[in-house]
Design a protein around this motif. Structure first.
Motif, PDB file in Angstrom:
ATOM      1  N   THR A   1      -7.461   0.085 -20.472  1.00  0.00           N
ATOM      2  CA  THR A   1      -6.913  -0.670 -19.341  1.00  0.00           C
ATOM      3  C   THR A   1      -7.573  -2.037 -19.252  1.00  0.00           C
TER       4      THR A   1
ATOM      5  N   PHE B   1      -4.510  -0.388 -10.548  1.00  0.00           N
ATOM      6  CA  PHE B   1      -4.262   0.966 -10.072  1.00  0.00           C
ATOM      7  C   PHE B   1      -3.020   1.555 -10.723  1.00  0.00           C
ATOM      8  N   TYR B   2      -3.127   2.804 -11.189  1.00  0.00           N
ATOM      9  CA  TYR B   2      -1.986   3.567 -11.675  1.00  0.00           C
ATOM     10  C   TYR B   2      -1.528   4.479 -10.543  1.00  0.00           C
ATOM     11  N   GLU B   3      -0.518   4.056  -9.796  1.00  0.00           N
ATOM     12  CA  GLU B   3      -0.062   4.778  -8.618  1.00  0.00           C
ATOM     13  C   GLU B   3      -1.270   5.078  -7.717  1.00  0.00           C
ATOM     14  N   LYS B   4      -1.644   6.349  -7.539  1.00  0.00           N
ATOM     15  CA  LYS B   4      -2.772   6.655  -6.666  1.00  0.00           C
ATOM     16  C   LYS B   4      -4.111   6.672  -7.412  1.00  0.00           C
ATOM     17  N   ASN B   5      -4.065   6.559  -8.734  1.00  0.00           N
ATOM     18  CA  ASN B   5      -5.290   6.626  -9.520  1.00  0.00           C
ATOM     19  C   ASN B   5      -5.812   5.231  -9.839  1.00  0.00           C
TER      20      ASN B   5
ATOM     21  N   HIS C   1      -4.126  -6.066 -10.250  1.00  0.00           N
ATOM     22  CA  HIS C   1      -3.657  -6.064  -8.870  1.00  0.00           C
ATOM     23  C   HIS C   1      -4.573  -6.869  -7.963  1.00  0.00           C
TER      24      HIS C   1
END
Length: 248
Positions: free
Chosen positions: A51, A19-23, A63
């Motif tokens: 990614t 995850f990229y922050e909320k994305n 993650h």
């Protein structure tokens, strides 16, 4: 050439998310690179290809989920695995004030199977000016240098993120020839590209990703028996995915 057993995998992702922050970068991704195969990775810009490849080579730590290398399982790519992987990023980044020769010298200390002859062979084929500072290199020249360095490491597995992007026709042909050559030597290769012809002509396996989720993967023949049918199958999968999103 098709493999079906789990222990035939060179690299594998199991239920991997990043995850990229909320994305969402990738979500619950299951991907398998069979031994001695060329795996083509196809998807739109921002679909999650880079990614995924960065997770496979250890640049990013997932993650959630697990990574497998020759059957050995871990939550991250282990350091010893990285020595068996040749990675070419989509946007190669090098120290700008050093030369290609100095960069090669540094990597030769980090990779136990490093071969100077292989570096000289590939960089010569690309006609790279090895004593110039890398800050003077064009984007295409940096990609060529990255390919030459990966080749010199004599890896078991190549992870190539759009390795022909920005290359002239001769250099592009050299990269595709390298993929075929290394596969013939028993190496495993995964590469992303937007050029469907390159996928159809060089891949045994194919994976299609969209919005961070793998829509389908399998032997190339399952996607069609020509470049046109492969491209149409790709469009239909994306179209179906978009229709599902609208319905939801």
């Amino acid at each position: 050439m098709t493999f079906t057993k789990a222990d035939d995998s060179a690299l594998e992702l199991k239920s991997v998310s990043f995850f990229y922050e909320k994305n969402v970068g990738v979500k619950n991704l299951n991907l398998r690179l069979p031994h001695r195969n060329v795996y083509g990775f196809l998807g739109r810009n921002g679909a999650g290809k880079s990614t995924t490849l960065q997770i496979l080579c250890g640049v990013l730590r997932p993650h959630q989920g697990r990574v497998l290398f020759n059957g050995d399982e871990s939550p991250i790519v282990k350091t010893e695995w990285k020595q068996a992987i040749g990675y070419v990023p989509q946007n190669p980044a090098f120290p700008q004030q050093v030369s290609a020769v100095q960069t090669a010298w540094l990597l030769s200390r980090l990779y136990p199977k490093w071969q100077d002859d292989r570096f000289k062979e590939m960089s010569s084929a690309f006609q790279l000016p090895l004593n110039r500072k890398i800050e003077t290199y064009s984007f295409g020249m940096k990609t060529m240098l990255s390919v030459s360095l990966a080749y010199a490491c004599d890896p078991e597995i190549y992870i190539l993120d759009e390795p022909t992007s920005g290359l002239d026709p001769i250099s592009r042909r050299l990269v595709l020839g390298l993929i075929r050559q290394e596969k013939a030597k028993g190496k495993s290769i995964i590469f992303s590209t937007h050029i469907v012809d390159d996928l159809y002509e060089n891949c045994d396996y194919l994976g299609i990703i969209d919005q961070g989720e793998l829509l389908k993967e399998g032997p190339l023949i399952e996607f069609g028996d020509s470049t046109e049918s492969l491209e149409e199958r790709y469009f239909q999968l994306i179209k179906y995915r978009q229709a599902e999103d609208v319905a939801a």
